[in-house]
Design a protein around this motif. Sequence first.
Motif, PDB file in Angstrom:
ATOM      1  N   PHE A  92       0.836  -1.197   0.000  1.00 18.90           N
ATOM      2  CA  PHE A  92       0.000   0.000   0.000  1.00 18.90           C
ATOM      3  C   PHE A  92       0.869   1.244   0.000  1.00 18.90           C
ATOM      4  O   PHE A  92       1.949   1.285   0.605  1.00 18.90           O
ATOM      5  CB  PHE A  92      -0.895  -0.006   1.254  1.00 18.90           C
ATOM      6  N   ARG A  93       0.385   2.282  -0.697  1.00 21.17           N
ATOM      7  CA  ARG A  93       1.078   3.572  -0.685  1.00 21.17           C
ATOM      8  C   ARG A  93       0.044   4.691  -0.757  1.00 21.17           C
ATOM      9  O   ARG A  93      -0.906   4.619  -1.545  1.00 21.17           O
ATOM     10  CB  ARG A  93       2.048   3.688  -1.859  1.00 21.17           C
ATOM     11  N   LEU A  94       0.231   5.705   0.076  1.00 20.56           N
ATOM     12  CA  LEU A  94      -0.622   6.883   0.094  1.00 20.56           C
ATOM     13  C   LEU A  94       0.242   8.125  -0.015  1.00 20.56           C
ATOM     14  O   LEU A  94       1.187   8.289   0.766  1.00 20.56           O
ATOM     15  CB  LEU A  94      -1.451   6.936   1.374  1.00 20.56           C
ATOM     16  N   VAL A  95      -0.082   8.995  -0.979  1.00 24.19           N
ATOM     17  CA  VAL A  95       0.685  10.223  -1.187  1.00 24.19           C
ATOM     18  C   VAL A  95      -0.277  11.404  -1.238  1.00 24.19           C
ATOM     19  O   VAL A  95      -1.262  11.372  -1.983  1.00 24.19           O
ATOM     20  CB  VAL A  95       1.504  10.181  -2.490  1.00 24.19           C
ATOM     21  N   THR A  96      -0.007  12.439  -0.458  1.00 27.14           N
ATOM     22  CA  THR A  96      -0.785  13.674  -0.514  1.00 27.14           C
ATOM     23  C   THR A  96       0.176  14.846  -0.689  1.00 27.14           C
ATOM     24  O   THR A  96       1.329  14.800  -0.238  1.00 27.14           O
ATOM     25  CB  THR A  96      -1.616  13.892   0.757  1.00 27.14           C
ATOM     26  N   GLY A  97      -0.297  15.896  -1.336  1.00 32.24           N
ATOM     27  CA  GLY A  97       0.552  17.050  -1.545  1.00 32.24           C
ATOM     28  C   GLY A  97      -0.059  18.019  -2.526  1.00 32.24           C
ATOM     29  O   GLY A  97      -1.286  18.094  -2.670  1.00 32.24           O
ATOM     30  N   GLY A  98       0.793  18.746  -3.223  1.00 31.47           N
ATOM     31  CA  GLY A  98       0.277  19.730  -4.164  1.00 31.47           C
ATOM     32  C   GLY A  98       1.384  20.400  -4.931  1.00 31.47           C
ATOM     33  O   GLY A  98       2.561  20.023  -4.858  1.00 31.47           O
ATOM     34  N   ALA A  99       1.004  21.438  -5.696  1.00 29.62           N
ATOM     35  CA  ALA A  99       1.956  22.153  -6.544  1.00 29.62           C
ATOM     36  C   ALA A  99       1.511  23.599  -6.684  1.00 29.62           C
ATOM     37  O   ALA A  99       0.322  23.926  -6.519  1.00 29.62           O
ATOM     38  CB  ALA A  99       2.064  21.487  -7.903  1.00 29.62           C
TER      39      ALA A  99
END
Length: 283
Positions: free
Chosen positions: A273-280
């Motif tokens: 499992f992998r979870l990625v949150t963020g932005g630009a």
Amino acid sequence: MGPLSGGQAMTVRIWRAIGGAMLAAAALAGAGPAAAQDDGPRFCPTRPSLGGSSCTTEPGRVHVEMSALDWQRDDQTDTREDRIVTADILTRFGVGKNTELQLEWVGYGRDRLRDKAAGTIETATGTGDVRLAVRQHLAGAKGKTFSAGIEGFVTLPSGRMPVGDGTWSAGIIVPLQYDLTDTIAIAVTGEADAAANPSGMGRHLAYSEITGLRYKMTDQVTTTAELALERDDAPGQHETQALAALSAAWRPTKVVQLDVLVATGLNRAAPDFRLVTGGAILF
């Protein structure tokens, strides 16, 4: 059939979500294209998808992309590994009409490895490596259905293992995209690396292919479903990983994006499992 394990149940849930997104894309495609986006700055974050992009930053402008949280779990028979990365910052500088330079650095990482049989836990923290890259847009323009690019990179060992690799590595990425309609596109990304050996000394061949289906729900919201195959020929540890991912990006303004990605392993070699949150943001 017995009850599903936690990893299997998670895989089923994510595949249902991916299937639902793809069915929704197919059903809504006939509703006609979304309203044309007003002319504005070229804002094209690479994140949050697994694949690459041929789009480059306009000269004199800067893209900044960051992962607020990147958590990956790998649950094997005898061990469980959790890796958390934060402040993974990618800065992209436009230096030509179709050329950009990139600088990426991982500000903090934490790796926790638990031996299930012995009950022991090993934890390591630190910064990650520095990645330098050049991206060149080769084909495609606004209104064209096909686009292509190439990106070469080198990673310098500024961090320590296991957050960093302990030695330099390099690779090349070739992203291709074909727009089926104004709202649906297929993207294929190929990559070949001289990847760092797990020992921190020497390099080996690693390569991958990622195929994605992108659906533009509105001018502000885009979703992407992807399948990835990754081959790693590390000495004594040859393996092939298969993954599936679903991501979504929301742009509240023409120069700001918030996004999330969820990925799951499809075979035993891949992380569960992998979870990625963020932005630009574009400056």
